[in-house]
Design a protein around this motif. Structure first.
Motif, PDB file in Angstrom:
ATOM      1  N   UNK A 136       0.815  -1.213   0.000  1.00  0.00           N
ATOM      2  CA  UNK A 136       0.000   0.000   0.000  1.00  0.00           C
ATOM      3  C   UNK A 136       0.849   1.263   0.000  1.00  0.00           C
TER       4      UNK A 136
ATOM      5  N   UNK B  16       3.814   1.628  -1.272  1.00  0.00           N
ATOM      6  CA  UNK B  16       4.418   1.764  -2.594  1.00  0.00           C
ATOM      7  C   UNK B  16       3.400   2.245  -3.619  1.00  0.00           C
ATOM      8  N   UNK B  17       2.208   1.653  -3.592  1.00  0.00           N
ATOM      9  CA  UNK B  17       1.171   2.071  -4.534  1.00  0.00           C
ATOM     10  C   UNK B  17       0.778   3.515  -4.284  1.00  0.00           C
TER      11      UNK B  17
ATOM     12  N   UNK C  94       3.098   5.911  -5.941  1.00  0.00           N
ATOM     13  CA  UNK C  94       3.037   6.009  -7.395  1.00  0.00           C
ATOM     14  C   UNK C  94       1.710   6.552  -7.885  1.00  0.00           C
TER      15      UNK C  94
ATOM     16  N   UNK D  12       0.642  10.842  -8.465  1.00  0.00           N
ATOM     17  CA  UNK D  12       0.448  11.682  -9.647  1.00  0.00           C
ATOM     18  C   UNK D  12      -0.966  12.257  -9.628  1.00  0.00           C
ATOM     19  N   UNK D  13      -1.923  11.359  -9.414  1.00  0.00           N
ATOM     20  CA  UNK D  13      -3.325  11.789  -9.382  1.00  0.00           C
ATOM     21  C   UNK D  13      -3.698  12.358  -8.017  1.00  0.00           C
TER      22      UNK D  13
ATOM     23  N   UNK E 251      -4.977   5.981   2.365  1.00  0.00           N
ATOM     24  CA  UNK E 251      -4.231   4.756   2.104  1.00  0.00           C
ATOM     25  C   UNK E 251      -3.944   4.005   3.392  1.00  0.00           C
TER      26      UNK E 251
END
Lengths: 193, 193
Positions: B155, B157-158, B161, B164-165, B172
């Motif tokens: 979680x 790591x995601x 990335x 951006x959005x 999270x």
DNA sequence: GTTTGCTATATAACACTGTTATATCTTAGA
DNA sequence: TCTAAGATATAACAGTGTTATATAGCAAAC
């Protein structure tokens, strides 16, 4: 062969051989048998090369998860889809590290690259989500897809970094699948209440 | 102030400000008010700087998870420990990306750095493992620790990335904690059979 | 058929990177 | 005071991504 494809092939080969470390503009152009300038006329510099490999990587992931023909998935199919993801992470470590930003600190995926990523995630949502009861909302489907993604990605990422101690007897993929299965069962139990 | 600490402080500041991108040998030495050569006499070049930051990062993780005083942990304590991990991932993104290889493709942690990593993982094993029944083996304890690590790291790591959005309404950390809790419950149900 | 213009390719340079060989300066010990 | 060792500085080297300039090739227009 087109100059563009020659460059792309050279980049893909180098990337497969030595990962992001050996992927320099001069190395690519040398392998492609031409000058460095082609990378700037046919691509947008190194960013363009990385973009192409990034898209290639996410397409691998998406295709590997694409195991369900139509309609509702059963648990085995969801797990098989995860297994496809895990295999890509294991067999294409360079691509996987690139799409998770572990290759070049300066690289930012382009719009096209991001849409390739979204396409792969949509596939996961459709696979994992279709395992839920039909009444489930899109929110719930996206949620379980995100959960599953975090689990499998977490294991792939850890396995890459534990590769220093490289113990081949450890079956990362089986561990990840077991956690996913436990999570699917638990989520199903909650959602069928 | 010692030259060594001056360099280390400068590196830490730069790393905090601009992540791995702006962390050049010349930038560090300029900030520290001395020549580049100090980085090679007091450290082993950039590798040594990254090593110091890597160790700093894993010590952050270990300390953030160190919430249990003694003996057996309850579920809330395990979750609080995970929350510490998640907070480090959120608030110290640069360090977190470094310890998971997302900063410099060429960096390889030294022996000392790896032992700092092992120390952090040991903490997780002792926390997550102590939640299991007393009869549980070390294998089972390490297994559940690895599972929990994969989930929270996945979680973190995601989330990095998807930055951006950057949708701040998405929590999270709560998602990760929920998955960890579901996994702890499921694992406990299995182990108490 | 010649000329024009566009594209692809090549060369060389620029600004940066990590690293190191050489030289200078400082300082502690004999 | 002299010497030796360590710390610091300067400049260079080899590498990186990138780009300005120059050349070659080739298709279209006159």
């Amino acid at each position: 062969m087109d100059s563009r494809t020659k460059i792309l092939n050279a980049a893909s080969e180098l990337f497969l051989e030595g990962g992001g470390a050996g992927l320099s503009v001069r190395a690519i152009s040398k392998r492609a048998g031409m000058s460095t300038i082609g990378i700037y006329s046919h691509f947008q510099g190194k960013q363009g090369i990385l973009d192409a490999l990034y898209i290639e990587g996410f397409n691998m992931v998406r295709d590997a998860m694409d195991v369900i023909s139509e309609g509702k998935a059963n648990k085995a199919q969801v797990l098989e889809s995860c297994m496809g993801y895990l295999r890509v992470g294991e067999q294409n470590e360079a691509h996987y590290r690139l799409i998770f930003g572990e290759t070049d600190a300066g690289y930012e995926p382009s719009e096209e690259a991001i849409s390739a990523r979204n396409s792969a995630f949509s596939k996961l949502v459709s696979v994992a989500g279709s395992y839920l009861p039909e009444a489930s909302t899109i929110i719930e489907r996206r949620q379980i897809a995100l959960d599953v993604w975090a689990i499998v990605h977490g294991y792939v990422s850890i396995s890459h970094h534990a590769a220093l101690t490289h113990d081949p007897s450890i079956d990362w993929k089986a561990m990840a699948l077991r956690v996913v299965e436990m999570h699917l069962d638990a989520a199903m139990a909650l959602n069928s209440d």
